[in-house]
Design an enzyme around this catalytic site. Structure first.
Site, PDB file in Angstrom:
ATOM      1  CB  CYS A  52      -5.962  -1.554  -5.370  1.00 22.14           C
ATOM      2  SG  CYS A  52      -6.079  -0.040  -5.885  1.00 22.14           S
ATOM      3  CG  ASN A 111      -0.319   0.159   2.518  1.00 25.84           C
ATOM      4  OD1 ASN A 111       0.891   0.508   2.774  1.00 25.84           O
ATOM      5  ND2 ASN A 111      -0.851  -0.428   3.449  1.00 25.84           N
ATOM      6  CD1 TRP A 144      -6.602   6.030  -4.937  1.00 22.12           C
ATOM      7  CD2 TRP A 144      -8.565   6.817  -5.472  1.00 22.12           C
ATOM      8  NE1 TRP A 144      -7.158   6.496  -3.777  1.00 22.12           N
ATOM      9  CE2 TRP A 144      -8.477   7.054  -4.053  1.00 22.12           C
ATOM     10  CE3 TRP A 144      -9.795   7.604  -5.748  1.00 22.12           C
ATOM     11  CZ2 TRP A 144      -9.237   7.549  -3.109  1.00 22.12           C
ATOM     12  CZ3 TRP A 144     -10.643   8.006  -4.968  1.00 22.12           C
ATOM     13  CH2 TRP A 144     -10.470   8.004  -3.609  1.00 22.12           C
ATOM     14  NE  ARG A 192      -2.443   8.111  -3.223  1.00 20.14           N
ATOM     15  CZ  ARG A 192      -2.937   8.292  -2.250  1.00 20.14           C
ATOM     16  NH1 ARG A 192      -3.083   9.172  -1.555  1.00 20.14           N
ATOM     17  NH2 ARG A 192      -4.105   7.340  -2.161  1.00 20.14           N
TER      18      ARG A 192
END
Lengths: 565, 665
Positions: B341, B280, B345, B387
């Site tokens: 997942c 992750n 994204w 991110r």
């Protein structure tokens, strides 16, 4: 002894051979299984597949001397021989009976471990090409002398023929360069004081700064603390005013006491006041052999902890150390006032590695193909690096004598690292280095036979075998070894020595595992781009000349206004 | 990109600053620090070398223990530049930290650089076509795949982002499916991210993507199961399809407890369910932190062991391995795959994008690669601003997911040097500008947010900027029709085939990177060739002109001559007009011929040399040859037009005409 005595069974049928080959389309390794017969000749193991309507006949030729190790795996159901080659290729051979397997194993063990130089392959390969004396005499000490000292009269150095009969130092060449005002008697005295008679001789002279590199064997002080006035005189005379002398001892300082107790030693400050001794550790050839075995093991069994295994193999440590030490020497010679005497124990291995690498950094000539061949001749072949002993086994094998050690492989890898960092400054390419690697262990050419010039002369190598340089200089072959982007670089090159700056030599150490095709395609494209560029330049030159002529004609005819010019 | 200091707003200047060499702490260079509203600029006193750091790129500011020379401050950037400044006065040091804290931590989008006036970009981009962004319509990319067709259709169900605010407003779904099924499926999927088409292979097998189902332990959704059946039915070549959960199984199990989870194989007919363990965002972030430390401690002799411990390449391998799994399913087994997942994204974007790139050579072209990023990353809602930490908010959201994708592409470039139209520099610069906030392209977390921010109207597009300097990014070794560029790429993912990306993570450590860059010289060679080809045409024309001129003189004055083909001079000489003939003669003077003659230098300087202005320390900085004198110029000098007397390779007319204009020639 005759080869035929060693071959009990010249042919075995119904043999299976397994090898891994690259499937280019899927970009992965596949195991190829072949059926056929196995044949032993004096120098080759030849596997021939059964004729089949669908498939053309295939042959695999393995030179006996290219076999590094053999592992027999005989169980009730399986009679298998694993053949590991010195170039890292691995074959598995299944025999129909235990008897055949044992017999072939026994024969191959003997045939692949022949120590008699006279029985080696090059003596049986005279027909591959005409023996060319010029190639055998490609290098001479006079050539180096002329390069170092274009003006002989003003030189402080001379060529001595004291070792003409190889008596003073069996591992030295006939002729060596020594300080001019040291007579041959002093050289003899010095040779008695140095390991293997290897008195200090000139390895490289840097014209730009008049600094130089000498090399020798260790001084033989012994526990009685001997000294040799003549040896001291050589070093004293060699050093011009204003220069600082450094003895680069490639052994850890902690080991010097042991060296003395075994009859060896080091240059003491008292007796060599002008020279400063620096101890720098390099792994000895036998340790390097272990490093090499670990490296190849990591490359072949690399499923887990690959980088950790690479690290613990210490191969990169050795590359870094070698490049770092030669970097320091080059820096002193080119930018400061240092002159060097390099030695370790006998001056046969690491000494040559460091002196030759320093020259590659310092001397643009040594980065050309011819210059590099000269360097190999001068610093390795003529300098008495024991090729026959060191490359008897590769990464999978050892002999009880433990004389093997891949110092020259480390050298080739260091040069490749430099080629990668200075991709424009070397005239030869990686393929040339790989070709040298291959011929180091098994060759049809006589160049790497024996341990020194003396042995090669006794074996009549130059009249009985073909020189490797004959192969290299062949017009067809030489093309393969030229770097298309080469542009002469007159400067000293300063390599990066961080681990990140170094790379694993995939095209050699992983040669049977990776698909080299995409990269070969790129190399071809570069060659193509260079050729196109050249063609355009020729065209432009032609047009320019044409234009100039027309211009002249036009002025003569009065049609072109030249007032403004 | 570097600007002129005069044009920037300088807030304050700090004197007596030393910059410590990161590879050798003994080497220090003295200089001046300027703090502008957007940059930190260090100018070396002796060499005049300049280092420009965008505040937006600053990752951390660290005050190290006081030394005899002053207060050391270590600045690390998101593009891996580490600068250790030693500031002699403690007070200056406080000022520096204060200014940086004030300016480098924007909390609102509109404080970001891309929304500010930028005269430099204006000069560079306004003259060319503006806002390319809009060119990338999802519809045109799907049209390229032959869609809509009888199997797949476009739905406007999300036209106002009503069923999923992180998806694009246009979605492609099986033609046979009803809206209410889609609606219910969206309700059953985390954040409404229902299964939609990502890529359609020519064999009919599709790559679809979504988020995890809200199944918990026993939950199921009839419509979601039906939707998968519809997707399966679009492909006649396979009786089943794969559902790939890119998470490690243990993570997926943990999600079950929160009412999320994964598809129960027994509920969905004809699906084969697979877990593939990509870690992750938190694991990836920590791994990168370790990697950066490992790359930074450059004197560290156990680099390889440290590299092993970071597990970075293990993660890269997992992403490529998963993509290879998708490729083999789609291309070799003709079987469709649905990928997810957790939210679909991060890992989903990585693997879907990479699998598409492996499957379809189009995505390996410059344009195709941009389309791929627009589609899989920007439109399908990879949260770039979260991110990349564009705003000063939650650190825990930051993770190098997109960087990992770029690195995977780099690993592929390494293995297939002729298969990509773009080069390594392209990836490195892309990596930089994803963080730099100079362009609007990567600002925001999804299409809806970018629309709300009016990104298209208010900011410059990175793609336009890249287009303006495309010559930096072309891979000279690209062979469009070779086997490896035309077919499905099958990378070698064995660990020894994966390399440490030195030129990114040690981008600014000139002591670590090779002194001579292969790709630079190959690029130079190909530009040189194209320049000379142009030049030879010019020479040919001049020769022809002269020949005609001589001929004209020899023959009768009234001979008809047609020089209209000559588009260099564009002169037509009518037979009877003496004046025009004279003007023609006047035009073609010796002077002019000699200018033409010398308009190009035959032997360009080797790329070994550096630009006259300063020594570049950035590995990704490009070098260009002036075609006239052959000298090497750096990117900055070219962009700033400082060296207008030089002319850059004519193969990029647009850009060079610009230069030529300012040159007045």
């Amino acid at each position: 002894m005759d080869f035929m005595d060693l071959i009990e069974m010249p042919r075995v049928d119904n043999v299976k051979v397994y090898r891994q080959i690259q499937n280019y389309e899927l970009n992965q390794l596949v195991t190829q299984k072949l059926f056929g017969s196995l044949n032993l000749t004096s120098h080759h193991l030849i596997f021939i597949t059964q004729t089949d309507l669908q498939k053309p006949r295939e042959e695999i030729w393995i030179v006996h001397s290219s076999i590094d190790s053999l592992e027999k795996n005989v169980t009730e159901a399986k009679f298998q021989l694993m053949i590991k080659c010195k170039n890292f290729q691995i074959y598995f051979v299944d025999f129909p009976t235990a008897y055949c397997c044992n017999s072939i194993h026994k024969s191959l063990e003997s045939l692949s471990n022949l120590t008699t130089e006279n029985m080696k392959l090059p003596f049986f390969c005279q027909t591959i090409s005409k023996i060319n004396q010029e190639d055998w005499n490609f290098y001479s000490i006079e050539k180096s002398y002329k390069r170092f000292f274009p003006n002989e009269d003003s030189s402080e150095w001379r060529i001595s023929e004291i070792n003409n009969d190889f008596k003073i130092s069996p591992s030295y060449p006939k002729k060596v360069i020594v300080p001019k005002n040291i007579d041959d008697q002093a050289l003899i005295k010095s040779s008695q004081f140095r390991s293997m008679g290897r008195f200090p001789i000139l390895s490289y002279y840097h014209k730009k700064t008049n600094s130089f590199i000498l090399r020798s064997g260790q001084p033989l002080l012994g526990s009685s603390n001997k000294r040799c006035k003549e040896d001291e005189l050589i070093l004293k005379c060699a050093l011009p005013k204003g220069k600082q002398g450094y003895v680069y001892d490639l052994r850890d300082a902690s080991i010097l006491k042991t060296a003395v107790s075994k009859g060896g030693g080091y240059e003491t400050e008292v007796n060599y006041p002008l020279w400063k001794r620096i101890n720098k550790h390099m792994d000895r050839f036998d340790q390097l052999h272990i490093s090499y075995s670990k490296l190849i093991d990591a490359c072949i069994n690399s499923s887990t902890q690959f980088f950790y295994k690479l690290d613990t193999s210490a191969w990169f440590y050795n590359i870094r150390q070698a490049l770092y030490l030669s970097f320091l020497i080059a820096d002193e010679i080119h930018n400061k006032n240092g002159c060097f005497l390099i030695h370790g124990w006998d001056g046969l291995d690491n000494t040559l590695l460091i002196s030759s690498l320093a020259q590659i950094l310092l001397d643009p000539e040594s980065r050309t193909l011819d210059g590099f061949i000269d360097l190999i001749e001068k610093e390795w072949l003529h300098a008495g690096h024991p090729f026959s002993k060191r490359y008897f086994k590769s990464a999978f094998g050892t002999t009880p004598q433990k004389q093997e050690g891949p110092v020259f492989v480390l050298f080739l890898d260091c040069v490749r690292q430099l080629c990668e960092q200075f991709c424009l400054s070397f005239e030869f390419n990686e393929d040339f280095l790989i070709m040298l690697f291959d011929n180091l262990y098994t060759s049809e050419y006589g160049t790497f036979l024996g341990n020194n010039q003396n042995e090669r002369e006794q074996l009549l190598v130059s009249s009985r075998t073909v020189s490797l340089w004959t192969y290299v200089k062949n017009e067809e072959n030489i093309k393969k070894f030229i770097n298309p982007l080469y542009k002469i670089n007159d400067d000293v090159i300063w390599p990066s020595i961080f681990t990140q700056s170094l790379s694993l030599w995939s095209n050699l150490f992983l040669r049977f595992q990776i698909n080299s095709k995409p990269n070969d395609e790129a190399k071809k494209e570069i060659v193509k781009l260079v050729e196109t560029n050249l063609q355009v330049k020729i065209k432009v030159e032609k047009l320019r000349n044409e234009l100039l002529e027309l211009q002249k004609e036009a002025i003569d005819a009065g049609v072109l206004n030249s007032e403004n010019y | 990109m570097k600007l002129d200091l005069e044009e920037s707003n300088v807030i304050t200047k700090i004197e007596n600053v030393q910059l410590e060499d990161r590879s050798n702490s003994k080497i220090k260079t003295a200089g001046l620090l300027y703090l502008t509203i957007s940059h930190l600029v260090f100018i070396e006193t002796n060499s005049k070398r300049e280092i420009w750091i965008y505040y937006s790129l600053i990752n951390s500011i660290e005050k190290l223990p006081l030394s005899i020379n002053g207060s050391p401050i270590l600045i690390r950037t998101k593009h891996f530049l580490n600068c250790l400044f030693i500031i002699s006065k403690e007070r200056d040091c406080q000022t520096l930290v204060q200014v940086l804290n004030q300016y480098s931590r924007p909390t609102k989008y509109h404080e970001l650089l891309c929304f500010r006036e930028n005269s430099h970009l204006k000069k560079l981009l306004d003259s060319t076509h503006k806002n390319n962004q809009q060119i990338y319509h999802l519809e045109s990319e799907y049209a390229r795949m032959g869609l809509p067709n009888n199997k797949w259709t476009m739905t406007n169900l999300n036209s106002d982002y009503q069923i999923c605010d992180t998806y694009p407003n246009v979605l492609f779904v099986p033609a046979s499916v009803e809206d209410k099924i889609l609606q219910s499926s969206a309700n059953f999927r985390s954040r409404g991210r229902l299964p939609v088409l990502s890529y359609l292979h020519p064999n009919g097998a599709s790559l679809t993507r979504c988020s995890q189902p809200l199944s918990g332990f026993n939950g199921r959704c009839d419509e979601d199961e039906q939707l998968l059946q519809h997707i399966l039915m679009t492909n006649e070549n396979s009786k089943f399809m794969y559902v790939v959960d890119t998470r490690p199984k243990i993570n997926a199990m943990a999600n079950k407890a929160q009412g999320k989870g994964y598809e129960n194989e027994t509920n969905y007919k004809n699906i084969q369910f697979h877990f593939i363990g990509i870690e992750n965002i938190h694991v990836m972030r920590n791994s990168l932190d370790k990697l950066v430390k490992c790359a930074d401690s450059s004197s560290n002799s156990s680099f390889l062991t440290e590299l092993e411990k970071t597990e970075w390449l293990k993660h890269i391998k997992a992403i490529i391995d998963t993509s290879v799994f998708l490729v083999e399913a789609i291309n070799d087994q003709n079987t469709s795959v649905l990928v997810h997942c957790s939210d679909g994204w991060d890992r989903t974007a990585q693997t879907c994008a990479l699998a598409s790139l492996l499957l379809d050579p189009y995505y390996r072209s410059i344009h195709g690669f941009q389309v791929l990023i627009e589609k899989e990353w920007l439109l399908f809602g990879h949260k770039f601003s979260h991110r990349c930490g564009h705003l000063f908010e939650n650190d825990k959201e930051i993770s190098p997911i997109f960087s990992q994708f770029l690195e995977c592409v780099w690993q592929l470039q390494l293995q297939f040097p002729c298969a990509f139209e773009f080069n390594e520099t392209y990836l490195i610069k892309l990596h930089e500008h994803v963080y730099s906030c100079q362009f609007g392209t990567f600002i925001g977390n999804c299409q809806k947010e970018r629309n709300d921010l009016k990104i298209n109207e208010l900011t410059y597009s990175l793609w336009d900027y890249f287009q303006s300097k495309i010559y930096d990014f072309i891979n000279p070794l690209y062979i469009p029709n070779s086997f490896y560029s035309n077919s499905v790429l099958r990378p070698d993912t064995r660990i020894f085939s994966l390399k440490f990306w030195r030129s990114l993570y040690n981008r600014f450590d000139s002591a670590i990177n090779p002194s001579e860059k292969l790709i630079d010289s190959v690029s130079m060679l190909s530009y040189n060739t194209s320049s000379l080809q142009e030049y030879s045409k010019l020479l040919e024309k001049r020769c022809a002109q002269l020949k005609k001129l001589i001929q004209l003189n020899k023959n009768d004055e009234n001979v008809l001559i047609d020089l209209s083909e000559d588009d260099f001079e564009k002169i037509e000489i009518s037979d009877k007009n003496e004046n025009e003939k004279k003007s023609f003669e006047k035009k073609l003077t010796l002077d002019e011929i000699s200018i033409d003659f010398n308009s190009i230098d035959l032997n360009w300087k080797s790329t070994r040399k550096n630009c006259v202005c300063y020594e570049p320390f950035d590995f990704a900085s490009s070098k260009l040859n002036c075609s006239r004198c052959g000298e090497i110029l750096c990117e900055r000098c070219v962009e700033n037009g400082k060296y207008v007397s030089h002319s850059i390779s004519p193969h990029l007319e647009q850009f060079n005409f610009e230069l030529a204009k300012s040159n007045g020639s």
